[in-house]
Design a protein around this motif. Structure first.
Motif, PDB file in Angstrom:
ATOM      1  N   GLU A 198       0.859  -1.339  -0.118  1.00  0.00           N
ATOM      2  CA  GLU A 198      -0.144  -0.001  -0.251  1.00  0.00           C
ATOM      3  C   GLU A 198       0.843   0.580  -0.039  1.00  0.00           C
ATOM      4  OE1 GLU A 198      -3.168  -0.021  -0.342  1.00  0.00           O
ATOM      5  OE2 GLU A 198      -4.084  -1.753  -0.264  1.00  0.00           O
ATOM      6  N   GLU A 243       2.020   5.268   0.868  1.00  0.00           N
ATOM      7  CA  GLU A 243       1.335   5.504   2.045  1.00  0.00           C
ATOM      8  C   GLU A 243       3.180   6.545   1.941  1.00  0.00           C
ATOM      9  OE1 GLU A 243       4.609   3.582   5.596  1.00  0.00           O
ATOM     10  OE2 GLU A 243       3.109   2.913   4.791  1.00  0.00           O
ATOM     11  N   ARG A 301       3.772  10.265  -1.922  1.00  0.00           N
ATOM     12  CA  ARG A 301       2.781   8.491  -2.026  1.00  0.00           C
ATOM     13  C   ARG A 301       4.181   7.697  -2.478  1.00  0.00           C
ATOM     14  NH1 ARG A 301      -1.008   8.785   1.245  1.00  0.00           N
ATOM     15  NH2 ARG A 301      -1.333   6.821   0.081  1.00  0.00           N
ATOM     16  N   SER A 315       6.193   3.106  -2.049  1.00  0.00           N
ATOM     17  CA  SER A 315       6.101   2.335  -1.494  1.00  0.00           C
ATOM     18  C   SER A 315       7.693   2.874  -0.478  1.00  0.00           C
ATOM     19  CB  SER A 315       5.940   1.908  -1.671  1.00  0.00           C
ATOM     20  OG  SER A 315       6.698   0.187  -1.260  1.00  0.00           O
ATOM     21  N   GLY A 366       2.755  13.749  -1.470  1.00  0.00           N
ATOM     22  CA  GLY A 366       2.448  12.906   0.291  1.00  0.00           C
ATOM     23  C   GLY A 366       1.342  13.384   1.040  1.00  0.00           C
TER      24      GLY A 366
END
Length: 458
Positions: free
Chosen positions: A310, A312, A348, A350, A458
């Motif tokens: 996901e 982040e 954003r 991995s 992000g």
């Protein structure tokens, strides 16, 4: 190789030819019926001429039997001739005993038996000219009479040509409109299939998701379902391949690390004559371990990876700081100075994939940078997104090779010792994050600058 006909063309042909045949038959039918009605009307007009002559005889007979009936009839026919001067009108009247009352006796051969006060029609020809003949039997004051009226067919032929044009033009227009309607209908009917085709063509090469079937006609739904089944099998096959590669690389990495540790211990205890050979073996093993690690990273960075992380928020400045700790010893050993220009910015992504991409970029930079040079790591805002850069002062990469070095296992001519996977891994990580990877010359045209441009922060 000759291109196969399209489905649209096949449908148009299948619909157009029967339609053309129907319209052609309809045009012929319309022409025949219109010509028949026109001929019936003209036969009726010819019959009325015969009736008019019979009526004239009745009037003349009441006035006196000594009248010149032929002269009166000739005047009557001459008056009727003026209505259509382009056709010749002729007549002949005879009694029951065969004696002539008036007219052209040469027409007697065309007289046909007919019921009283009813015309009988026939076609005749003389002197190479066509005639239409009406025979009419009449009971007059002079006794039973046979009246024949003949007219050339020029007007009939002109009328036939005009009727042909009158039926041909609208039918040709009808054919064109019908074909246009067929083509438009086929185009509309093919739009759902074309939309699916455009969606598939616009997909990324690694996108194996199902084709949407919403809005498709019932005939196309099984076709789309078959494509989805094929995509599902390909997706499963790709997943199994990625799982095998990931597991194989993982199983190799652990024993390789153990062998490397044992070699380091053996090298410290070995006599000087063996240390050089053990050092060479350890260097080769280190390259093998790195290649194995890169294969594992490449397998896990693909879109069909078994484990999907996901995304982040990731702080790029912290990422660079961690890289400094990881690569400082290697840089010192290579005689290269690591410099940083890190501005706080988040994207954003991995975390482990971004660390892997940065590790490959730093490794490549240190590997190519000459002793005494500098490797610069930087990050910061770039428009609405963010940028991560690694720049060295090495030999760089010619512009015509920059696309090829992103391919897997590609090594530049004269370059040995690498696996050709480093920039491929960076490229895969960029694709997973929707970032743009670019290669350019470094400062003052020296070395190589690699940039990752992220579309948003992000």
């Amino acid at each position: 190789m000759r291109a196969a006909p399209t489905l649209r063309r096949r449908l148009a042909h299948l619909l157009a030819w029967p339609l053309l045949a129907v319209l052609a038959l309809g045009a012929v039918y319309d022409y025949v019926q219109a010509l028949r009605r026109a001929q019936d009307d003209q036969d009726l007009a010819l019959a009325r001429v015969a009736i008019a002559l019979a009526s004239r005889l009745d009037v003349d007979a009441d006035d006196g039997l000594q009248d010149d009936f032929g002269l009166h009839l000739s005047r009557t026919v001459a008056a009727m001739q003026r209505a259509e001067p382009r056709d010749r009108l002729a007549f002949f009247v005879r009694r029951a005993d065969g004696s002539a009352v008036g007219g052209d006796a040469g027409l007697a051969k065309w007289i046909q038996a007919s019921p009283a006060d009813r015309a009988v029609f026939a076609d005749a020809s003389t002197g190479g000219e066509a005639w239409r003949v009406a025979s009419y039997a009449h009971e007059s004051s002079l006794g039973p009479l046979q009246i024949l009226v003949a007219e050339t067919t020029h007007r009939r032929e002109r009328l036939a040509r005009r009727l042909m044009l009158d039926t041909l033009v609208p039918n040709v227009m009808l054919v064109m409109l019908a074909l246009g309607g067929v083509l438009a209908g086929v185009r509309v009917a093919m739009q759902p299939l074309e939309r699916v085709s455009r969606r598939i063509a616009a997909r990324d090469a690694d996108d194996l998701g199902p084709v949407p079937v919403e809005g498709l006609p019932g005939e196309l739904t099984p076709f789309a379902g078959t494509i989805n089944q094929l995509l599902d099998r390909v997706r499963q096959s790709a997943a199994h391949e990625q799982a095998f590669l990931s597991n194989a690389a993982h199983q190799l990495r652990t024993p390789l690390a153990g062998i490397q540790t044992q070699l380091e211990l053996a090298e410290g205890e070995a006599p000087p004559a063996l240390r050089e050979r053990l050092g060479a073996v350890r260097a080769a093993l280190r390259r093998l371990a790195r290649s194995t690690h890169q294969m594992l990273a490449l397998a896990r960075s693909g879109p069909q990876a078994v484990q999907a992380d996901e995304l982040e928020p990731v702080d790029l400045a912290s990422l660079l700081e961690a890289a400094a700790n990881d690569w400082l010893d290697t840089a010192l050993a290579a005689g290269v100075e690591l410099q940083f220009d890190a501005q706080p910015v988040k994207v954003r992504g991995s975390p482990w994939l971004l660390r892997e991409a940065l590790a490959n970029l730093v490794h490549n930079a240190l590997d190519h940078a000459p002793r005494g040079s500098t490797v610069l790591l930087g990050c910061g805002p770039a428009g609405e997104g963010a940028r991560l850069t690694v720049e060295d002062q090495g030999p760089g990469i010619p512009a015509d090779e920059r696309a090829r070095v992103l391919e897997r296992f590609y090594q530049r001519p004269g370059r040995q010792g690498g696996s050709g996977l480093g920039l491929s891994i960076v490229n895969e990580v960029a694709r997973r994050h929707g970032a743009a990877l670019s290669l350019a010359d470094g400062a003052d045209g020296r070395g190589l600058r690699v940039s990752l441009d992220f579309p948003s922060r992000g």
